[in-house]
Each structure stands twice: as structure tokens, then as C-alpha cells.
Scaffold this motif. Structure first.
Motif, PDB file in Angstrom:
ATOM      1  N   VAL A 199       0.848  -1.200   0.000  1.00 32.71           N
ATOM      2  CA  VAL A 199       0.000   0.000   0.000  1.00 32.71           C
ATOM      3  C   VAL A 199       0.882   1.247   0.000  1.00 32.71           C
ATOM      4  O   VAL A 199       0.666   2.192  -0.776  1.00 32.71           O
ATOM      5  CB  VAL A 199      -0.952   0.001   1.219  1.00 32.71           C
ATOM      6  CG1 VAL A 199      -1.685   1.333   1.316  1.00 32.71           C
ATOM      7  CG2 VAL A 199      -1.948  -1.150   1.118  1.00 32.71           C
ATOM      8  N   HIS A 200       1.891   1.234   0.845  1.00 31.74           N
ATOM      9  CA  HIS A 200       2.809   2.379   0.959  1.00 31.74           C
ATOM     10  C   HIS A 200       3.425   2.734  -0.382  1.00 31.74           C
ATOM     11  O   HIS A 200       3.528   3.900  -0.758  1.00 31.74           O
ATOM     12  CB  HIS A 200       3.898   2.034   1.980  1.00 31.74           C
ATOM     13  CG  HIS A 200       4.953   3.088   2.149  1.00 31.74           C
ATOM     14  ND1 HIS A 200       6.106   3.098   1.408  1.00 31.74           N
ATOM     15  CD2 HIS A 200       5.000   4.171   2.959  1.00 31.74           C
ATOM     16  CE1 HIS A 200       6.844   4.143   1.765  1.00 31.74           C
ATOM     17  NE2 HIS A 200       6.195   4.812   2.708  1.00 31.74           N
ATOM     18  N   ASP A 202       2.240   2.124  -3.306  1.00 24.93           N
ATOM     19  CA  ASP A 202       1.215   2.258  -4.355  1.00 24.93           C
ATOM     20  C   ASP A 202       1.229   1.114  -5.367  1.00 24.93           C
ATOM     21  O   ASP A 202       0.828   1.283  -6.516  1.00 24.93           O
ATOM     22  CB  ASP A 202       1.355   3.592  -5.104  1.00 24.93           C
ATOM     23  CG  ASP A 202       1.026   4.768  -4.207  1.00 24.93           C
ATOM     24  OD1 ASP A 202       0.048   4.655  -3.443  1.00 24.93           O
ATOM     25  OD2 ASP A 202       1.764   5.774  -4.243  1.00 24.93           O
ATOM     26  N   THR A 205      -3.961  -1.447  -3.738  1.00 25.38           N
ATOM     27  CA  THR A 205      -4.837  -0.864  -2.720  1.00 25.38           C
ATOM     28  C   THR A 205      -5.214  -1.954  -1.723  1.00 25.38           C
ATOM     29  O   THR A 205      -4.965  -3.141  -1.949  1.00 25.38           O
ATOM     30  CB  THR A 205      -6.133  -0.338  -3.352  1.00 25.38           C
ATOM     31  OG1 THR A 205      -6.830  -1.451  -3.928  1.00 25.38           O
ATOM     32  CG2 THR A 205      -5.844   0.694  -4.440  1.00 25.38           C
ATOM     33  N   VAL A 266       0.427   9.830   7.119  1.00 21.41           N
ATOM     34  CA  VAL A 266       0.188   9.748   5.671  1.00 21.41           C
ATOM     35  C   VAL A 266      -0.266   8.334   5.290  1.00 21.41           C
ATOM     36  O   VAL A 266      -1.255   8.146   4.586  1.00 21.41           O
ATOM     37  CB  VAL A 266       1.465  10.128   4.880  1.00 21.41           C
ATOM     38  CG1 VAL A 266       1.235   9.959   3.372  1.00 21.41           C
ATOM     39  CG2 VAL A 266       1.891  11.552   5.202  1.00 21.41           C
ATOM     40  N   LEU A 267       0.462   7.333   5.791  1.00 21.05           N
ATOM     41  CA  LEU A 267       0.110   5.952   5.456  1.00 21.05           C
ATOM     42  C   LEU A 267      -1.221   5.560   6.113  1.00 21.05           C
ATOM     43  O   LEU A 267      -2.067   4.906   5.489  1.00 21.05           O
ATOM     44  CB  LEU A 267       1.236   4.992   5.876  1.00 21.05           C
ATOM     45  CG  LEU A 267       1.024   3.516   5.536  1.00 21.05           C
ATOM     46  CD1 LEU A 267       0.686   3.298   4.064  1.00 21.05           C
ATOM     47  CD2 LEU A 267       2.255   2.688   5.912  1.00 21.05           C
ATOM     48  N   GLU A 269      -3.696   7.496   6.814  1.00 22.67           N
ATOM     49  CA  GLU A 269      -4.759   8.181   6.061  1.00 22.67           C
ATOM     50  C   GLU A 269      -5.047   7.432   4.757  1.00 22.67           C
ATOM     51  O   GLU A 269      -6.201   7.240   4.368  1.00 22.67           O
ATOM     52  CB  GLU A 269      -4.320   9.630   5.785  1.00 22.67           C
ATOM     53  CG  GLU A 269      -5.465  10.587   5.546  1.00 22.67           C
ATOM     54  CD  GLU A 269      -6.639  10.352   6.494  1.00 22.67           C
ATOM     55  OE1 GLU A 269      -7.710   9.977   5.981  1.00 22.67           O
ATOM     56  OE2 GLU A 269      -6.483  10.489   7.727  1.00 22.67           O
ATOM     57  N   LYS A 270      -3.990   6.982   4.093  1.00 30.73           N
ATOM     58  CA  LYS A 270      -4.149   6.268   2.829  1.00 30.73           C
ATOM     59  C   LYS A 270      -4.917   4.966   3.041  1.00 30.73           C
ATOM     60  O   LYS A 270      -5.864   4.659   2.314  1.00 30.73           O
ATOM     61  CB  LYS A 270      -2.767   5.963   2.228  1.00 30.73           C
ATOM     62  CG  LYS A 270      -2.826   5.408   0.816  1.00 30.73           C
ATOM     63  CD  LYS A 270      -1.484   4.823   0.378  1.00 30.73           C
ATOM     64  CE  LYS A 270      -0.587   5.855  -0.253  1.00 30.73           C
ATOM     65  NZ  LYS A 270       0.622   5.233  -0.860  1.00 30.73           N
ATOM     66  N   ALA A 273      -8.610   5.608   3.936  1.00 29.07           N
ATOM     67  CA  ALA A 273      -9.388   6.032   2.759  1.00 29.07           C
ATOM     68  C   ALA A 273      -9.642   4.838   1.839  1.00 29.07           C
ATOM     69  O   ALA A 273     -10.757   4.648   1.335  1.00 29.07           O
ATOM     70  CB  ALA A 273      -8.644   7.135   2.013  1.00 29.07           C
ATOM     71  N   GLN A 274      -8.627   4.016   1.613  1.00 27.88           N
ATOM     72  CA  GLN A 274      -8.802   2.854   0.729  1.00 27.88           C
ATOM     73  C   GLN A 274      -9.766   1.848   1.348  1.00 27.88           C
ATOM     74  O   GLN A 274     -10.585   1.238   0.652  1.00 27.88           O
ATOM     75  CB  GLN A 274      -7.448   2.184   0.443  1.00 27.88           C
ATOM     76  CG  GLN A 274      -6.557   3.030  -0.455  1.00 27.88           C
ATOM     77  CD  GLN A 274      -5.243   2.327  -0.795  1.00 27.88           C
ATOM     78  OE1 GLN A 274      -4.974   1.225  -0.312  1.00 27.88           O
ATOM     79  NE2 GLN A 274      -4.423   2.979  -1.607  1.00 27.88           N
TER      80      GLN A 274
END
Lengths: 481, 481
Positions: A199-200, A202, A205, A266-267, A269-270, A273-274
Motif C-alpha cells: 500500500v505504501h 502504491d 490498494t 500519511v500511510l 490516512e491512505k 481512505a482505501q
């Protein structure tokens, strides 16, 4: 089975323990300082009751009480399950409080997923009674519990634990060497790290990763693990071939496992959201129920194949099976269950074949009641159904609680004539089944009289039921149009 | 669907591809230099045919041929699947041979589990037609295939691939960023490393590790992956709460993932011995069949819940569903299947409820035939079964191939009278089902006449079948004893 278990901590894991214990007929006294603990417990119990009804596990009533202190919870307890936060100081403090009050012989089982039992028992007065019994969410459905001793745990306590968790329908896995996080969570930790990197960076997802699991190796792992699966990947040449073929790739520079990704805002949050994009359409409660429905269906599928977790389920069901209540003046209550979602057909109601499944299960319960059980079959005799007539009177909907009442219309020599009525909670008859059975010798596969004990039991029921009014619609035939 | 696929390599993966293609009606030409390739292919195909029969997927006939060179295999092929050993030089050499002979528009799909498509296509004349389509063993059952483009792969080729694998009943997962080993094998590699350490350090045997998987998180992963499961572990507070709670443990010194264990002869010997102790009682063939039976049961369980891999199966079945062959002078062949193992009951033969399941499925096939299908139901109309009479004439055993022939005894206004005969391969009637159905309005749940098209189709069948002799035993009733 234990009379009463004290639970310290009622979160996701403690709540799951409470549900498994209570629905297996073990009374529970909970202490949890969190204000929402009782509400949470109620929610988990509701999920678990629904799951057991669908699973067909007979629920045995037990009492639930809440204590206002550790001392109050553990007084008189013979078994204490600690599911407090993963903080060794917190846990040690709880053990000190327990030792002040609880009976000296009470076993203390920690649900920790990571801490070593030797460290947990370090300050205890009677360390021999502490062990780790690490379960998996949802605790009321998943059979695995890792049983780990510390350096000073008494072997007899481990023996008691193995029996205790088996009696709850679980699969206690004896972890023979104590390490941090035991076995399953070591493996999960490895996947978790790699997943976070994907995930980190990219590459994928959260949805991609979950799909890569549940459409592929996750299906394999519900029934065979890593090594047995790879044994097959080696083909006829087996494990050695597989290891020789795939071993070298271990040294390829594929992985980032040697490092951990920074789990910063940041991670986080990602991922959040995913995960929302992936699963946000369901509430947590709805998603839990879908998970439970799938686990139930998978467990039942494996039970039919007598394999892995399905074997554990079959043993549990057998152990929980209740004797029929025979007061002789009423039809017997031979089945009681909630209609599972997967029994729906194109028309959205219970499929016609499930009526016969219920009646077949009801006949099986009656068979056991008159002694024509597994042992009887093993001795070479059984009843076969020769003819069946079903009448559908009303629709049966999903999630409805249904019962079957069974009346013995006649028993004579090798013949048995049964009448089942499938009813809803309000006593409305939804369908009837009239069945003609013949007793057979399983060697010759031909009709023969039952052995005396079964014959006597069948006759007794038939005589008792002879006083009952004849049910409607017996001897019906379908008319041509 | 493609007319013919060329397969280069027929090992565990290539054999699995051949089975999935052939049973989906796609002809296959194989090139594999190994002397045992044909025998192996035969074995895999046998497993797969058995699996599809149990799964209930209609098998479409296709031709299998063997080529003596890459050139011969790929001549005229529109789709080429390469499943050669994981050696980039070998693979590049094969691609050069393919490009010498195959049509310029033929797509080349590599089954590699680790090599990057950009590296594979480096020396190609027409690199735009190469992609990776990485499947999972057993390829004929597991739906996952990872679809990965290289830097020079044409987007249109990826689109064709997504459609191609979907048509084979698979779940193509589009991997958007090219990395070594893609997604699933990155996760597997992590577990594999950790598992090897656990065995190496004598923490667990191969059996312990497999049990830790299949009695616990493996059951979860057959239906939800890592992230969706953890979303639930966070409770109502969800993913963020989970991450905040469990994130810190990533930095705990639990794991040895930063290093790889030496896979030397000592460790290989230990794993082989433990694996033999665990699984040695089964032959590879037997173990493969048990794995397949379990996968089939799990897939069917998930299908009933319309979830994950079960949804993929439902779509595949629908796509493969064949029209009934209606020559009007014979009863319709409405069902054809092999009896799965989990249909056995205490008596070791097919349980009575499964007869009605077959008859219910046969009725559903007849319904589709006369136009009372899903769309018709969605429009608000359907037939409900009101009455059923079953006669059991002979026992039905597991693994028997059975068929159902259906005769329309009468159709008049809202009434429909059906007669099913369940037969074995030799045409012996094992059981009969007589059914009385009523057409209903799904809004009012009351009887009403069918819409004209369905009514006409039902009438037509009834008229055609009126010339058939009356089957035995219609209008039967059970007699009192």
C-alpha cells in the motif's frame, strides 16, 4: 464443564469469549472498567446467538453477570480469562488482584496475542496456574485457540486447558515452544508488513490485496495450510521437489521485509481512505454478519467433507446434541432452527428442497430417539425412506425461526409411518411431510424387522401417539389437471 | 471465446490451464518437451473433470492436441500461454521462437509467478502483445489470475486479457504497478519465510503451522482479506482505531523476517519428514482430490451467500448454462450431475433431501426453458410448488452420474403438473417426483394465470408430452399401516 468463568476485559476478544462460553452453557461474570462494555457485550452476544442458530448448534442457557471489581468477578471462580489491553504492567497488576481473592486452584488464562506466559507469570505467587490461551476473532465462531505454557506453568493446568477449550467446540493448538506472538500471529505479522509496504509503495490498494487473498490462496488456506498446499504444488515428487525448486527464490531481492514501513499519518490516512472505499458501503455490524454468514457456510461445507475445522464442528454438534423431550402425549419437537440466508431460491423464500432437508433432519432426530443411531447403523441396520408426500401451505421466509413436530402414525414390523409439521414461531403450520419408511439390513440392503430395542421404542411411540388426533391431509395424492 | 489456445509448458500450472481451457470449450495445443507431460496432463484433466462435475459446471467439449515444437503449437494460435520454468533466458528463447511463427496479433501470456513483464518483453519484436497472467494452483478451480502489463504492453491487450479470463470463470486482478512477484506471491513469500523460521527454530512443526492457519485466519481469508478483516477487529471505531492500536507492535522485535533461514539439507530433511508425518497417509492424488472437494464445497458455500469467489462462480455457471434440448417427443433432460461426497447421510448413500434438491433444480431448468426465468421473476411472476410426492425405488450412491428427465403431465391456466424421473447412467430409475405447481403474482403472493408467452410455452410442452405414455405411480398416496 466449568460452573462459572470470570472474564476480566470485555472488548472484541473478551466479548467473543463471553459469547462462546454463555452459549455453551457456561455462566460468566465480567469485569470491565469501560463504560460501554455492557452494550458491546450485548452486541457481540446478539451476533453470536444469530450465528449459532444458523450453525445449528444447540444453545444451552447460562447466566451473565457484571462485577464492579476484579475481586468481585473472580471470587469463587474456577477459571479466569484475562483479555485486558496488551500491556504487561496492566496484566501483572490484574494477576496480583486475582491472587488476592480468587481460589488458589483457579486457572488464569491470558488471551494475549503477543506476550510470553513466562513474562506474565514472573511476579505471581502461584505461577503454575497461568497459561496463555490465545483465540481468534470472531471467538464464538473460529475454532483455533493457541495454548502456551510459561516456564513455570504446571503440566496439569495445560491438560485441563486442552479439555476445557475442546468442550467449548474449539481446536486447542498446543504451542510447544514459547516465543513472542506464538504461531499464527507470527505469520500474520509477516503478511501485514508486506501488505503495508504494497500500500505504501502504491503497488496495490487494500482492496487489491484482499482480492489477491480471497480469490486465491485464502480459499486454499481455509482447508489446508502452507505446507500441505505446497506439498501438492510439488506434484508427485512432493515436498522435497517443491523445496528444491522454490528454495532459491528466498534469496531473491523481492521483499522489503527486512524493514518496516513508517506507519505515519500519511500511510494511516491512505489505508483508512482505501478501506472506506472498499468496505464503507457496509456498517461494521453488517460486515460482521456477512463475515459470520460466510464462516458458517464454510464451516458447514468442511463439515460435510469431514475435514479440518468442519470435523471440529461435527464433534461439537454431537456433544451439544440434546435428547428429545418425550412426554408421549404430544408430537415430538424434533427440530428447531433459524432459516439461513443461503436457503433462499430464485423466488426469495426457502427453497422446496430445504423443507425435505428439515424433515430429513427431524427424522434423523427421531431415529436417534428410538435408538436407530450411528451405533445402530454401524451394527448393520437402519431405516430407509421409501415414499414422501409434501404439502406446502405457506411460504417460509429467511431468518424465520422454525420448528418441526413429529407424530408417529404407525409402526408395524419393518414399517414406520411418520408425519412432520413444520411451523413458524406462532405455531402456524407452513408445510407438512408424510413419510413411509422401511427398516433394512445394511448388508443385504433388503427389508428386515428392527432389533428388539428399536422395535419396542418405535411401538411405544406409535401407541402413545395413537391417542393424538389424526393430522389433516394424510394419505393425500396429487390430482391430475 | 478463442478458437484455439497454444500452451507452452504443461507442468502443474500449464496442466491446470489446459484443464480450465478444455472444459470451458476452448481447444488446446500443447508443447512440452518433458516425456511425462502427456500423462501428467491426463491426470490433471481427470481431476478437473471430476471437480467440474461436482461443481455443476457444464463441460463444453473441445479438442486437445500435442505439438512437437513451439513453432507447431503456435502456428495459427490467437492466444499463447507460456508456463515454462522460471528462467528468464528460457522464456526469452521461447518468445523468439513464437515470434518466428505465430500470427503477429497473437497475444502471449506468461504464467510467471515472479518475473516482471518488462524484463520478459525486453528482446521482443512486438513487445506490445506480451503480458503476465499469473494463476494459482489448482488453476481449474481457483478464480484468481493476476494480470500485469510491462512497460511496452498495449492497453488493448490488457483489455482483451481481462475479458478472456473472465470468460473462463476467473477473477482477473489488474495489478497496476509492476513489481517482482506481483501481489499474492509477495504475501505468500512473507509467510513462507516466517514459516521456515518457525520450523527451523523448532517452535512449530509443519502440521502446527498448517493448523494455525486452517483453524483460524485461513477460514477468514477464504472470504475477506487482511484489511477488511482488520477493519472488523477495530470494532465500531474501524480501521483507524485498529491501525493506532496495532501499529506500534510492528516495531517490536518479534520477527526474524530481516533475514532468511538457511534452506540447507538439514532444514529440507526436517520439513520433508514433518510433512510426511502430517500428510503421508494420503497419496498426492488423494490429497489433491480432498483439496478439490473442499474448494468446491467452499466455493458453493460462498455462492449461496453471493460473496467473493462465490459470486464469480455464480456468474460463470450462468454463462455456461446450456439450453435444454427440446425434441418434444421425449421427456426433457433437465439435469445431469455427479453425486458429490457431501450428499451422503448416516446410511452412506445420497440423503433423501438431495432427491428433492435435484428435482427442484430440474424444475428450475424447466422454468427457464418455458421463460419463467430470473427476468420473469423480476417482472413479478413465478411458479410455486404446492405439493410433492416422492418415490424412492433404488439407492443412489456417491459419485454416481445421475440425470433427471422431466415430463409435463398437464398445464391448465395457473396449474402445472410435472413428473421427474431420476436415473442412473444405465437408465435405471432411482426415484420419481410428482409435483403440483401454482403460478403466482409475487406482489400479492396469490395465484394468477401466467403471462401469455410462458403460458404458451407450458401449453406447447404439455401438448407435446400428452403423446407420451403415462409414467408409473402417478397420483400415489401413502397408505396407513
Amino acid at each position: 464443564m466449568m460452573e462459572r468463568v470470570a472474564l476480566i476485559g470485555g472488548g472484541v476478544i473478551g466479548g467473543g469469549w463471553a459469547a462462546r462460553l454463555l452459549l455453551n452453557g457456561v455462566s460468566v461474570c465480567l469485569y470491565d472498567p469501560a463504560p460501554k462494555a455492557s452494550q458491546h457485550m450485548h452486541d457481540v452476544l446478539q451476533n453470536a446467538e444469530r450465528a449459532y442458530a444458523k450453525l445449528g448448534i444447540a444453545i444451552v442457557p447460562a447466566t451473565f453477570s457484571v462485577a464492579t471489581s476484579v475481586a468481585e468477578a473472580v471470587a469463587d471462580a474456577k477459571w479466569i480469562i484475562e483479555s485486558a489491553p496488551e500491556n504487561i504492567k496492566t496484566k501483572r497488576k490484574i494477576y496480583a488482584e486475582i491472587e488476592d481473592t480468587a481460589p488458589e486452584t483457579a486457572v488464569i488464562a491470558s488471551s494475549t496475542s503477543g506476550l510470553r506466559p513466562s513474562d506474565l507469570q514472573a511476579d505471581m505467587q502461584r505461577p503454575e496456574r497461568l497459561l496463555v490461551a490465545h483465540p481468534f476473532n470472531p471467538v464464538y465462531l473460529l475454532p483455533l485457540v493457541e495454548v502456551v505454557n510459561g516456564a513455570r506453568t504446571a503440566p496439569a493446568v495445560i491438560d485441563r486447558a486442552m479439555a476445557f477449550y475442546s468442550a467449548l467446540g474449539m481446536y486447542p493448538l498446543r504451542v510447544k515452544k514459547e516465543i513472542d506472538a506464538f504461531i499464527a500471529d507470527r505469520l500474520l505479522e509477516a503478511v501485514w508488513r508486506e501488505g503495508l509496504w504494497l500500500v505504501h509503495d502504491d503497488v496495490a490498494t487494500t482492496q487489491d490485496i484482499d482480492d489477491a487473498i480471497r480469490y486465491g490462496f485464502g480459499l486454499r488456506w481455509a482447508q489446508m495450510g502452507l505446507f500441505e498446499t505446497y506439498r501438492l504444488a510439488g506434484g508427485e515428487a512432493g515436498m522435497r521437489h517443491f523445496l528444491q525448486q522454490f528454495g532459491p527464490s528466498l534469496r531473491w531481492p523481492w521483499t522489503k521485509l527486512m524493514d518496516v514501513p513508517p506507519l505515519d499519518e500519511v500511510l494511516i490516512e491512505k489505508i483508512v481512505a482505501q478501506s472506506d472505499a472498499q468496505s464503507g458501503e457496509y456498517s461494521i455490524r453488517d460486515l460482521e454478519r456477512r463475515r459470520d454468514d460466510n464462516l458458517i457456510a464454510i464451516l458447514q461445507a468442511l463439515k460435510a467433507n469431514q475435514w479440518g475445522a468442519g470435523k471440529t464442528l461435527a464433534a461439537w454438534e454431537k456433544q451439544r446434541r440434546q435428547k428429545l423431550d418425550d412426554n408421549s402425549t404430544e408430537p415430538l419437537l424434533t427440530l428447531s432452527r433459524r432459516v439461513p440466508a443461503h436457503w433462499a431460491d430464485m423466488n426469495g423464500h426457502m427453497n422446496e428442497s430445504r423443507y425435505l432437508e428439515c424433515f430429513s433432519d427431524a427424522t434423523e432426530a427421531l431415529m436417534r430417539h428410538i435408538g436407530a443411531d450411528d451405533d445402530y447403523i454401524a451394527s448393520g441396520y437402519s431405516y430407509f425412506t421409501a415414499e414422501t408426500h409434501l404439502c406446502h401451505l405457506q411460504e417460509t421466509v429467511i431468518d424465520e425461526c422454525i420448528v418441526v413436530h413429529t407424530q408417529v402414525l404407525g409402526a408395524a414390523d419393518k414399517k414406520l409411518h411418520l408425519f412432520h409439521q413444520l411451523k413458524d414461531e406462532n405455531g402456524n403450520t407452513l408445510a407438512t411431510g408424510e413419510h413411509f419408511l422401511i427398516h433394512v439390513n445394511l448388508q443385504t440392503r433388503r427389508a428386515c424387522p428392527p432389533l428388539p430395542s428399536v422395535r419396542a421404542a418405535a411401538d411405544l411411540l406409535a401407541q402413545a401417539h395413537a391417542a393424538l388426533p389424526n393430522p389433516p391431509d394424510i394419505g393425500r395424492a396429487i390430482k391430475s389437471i
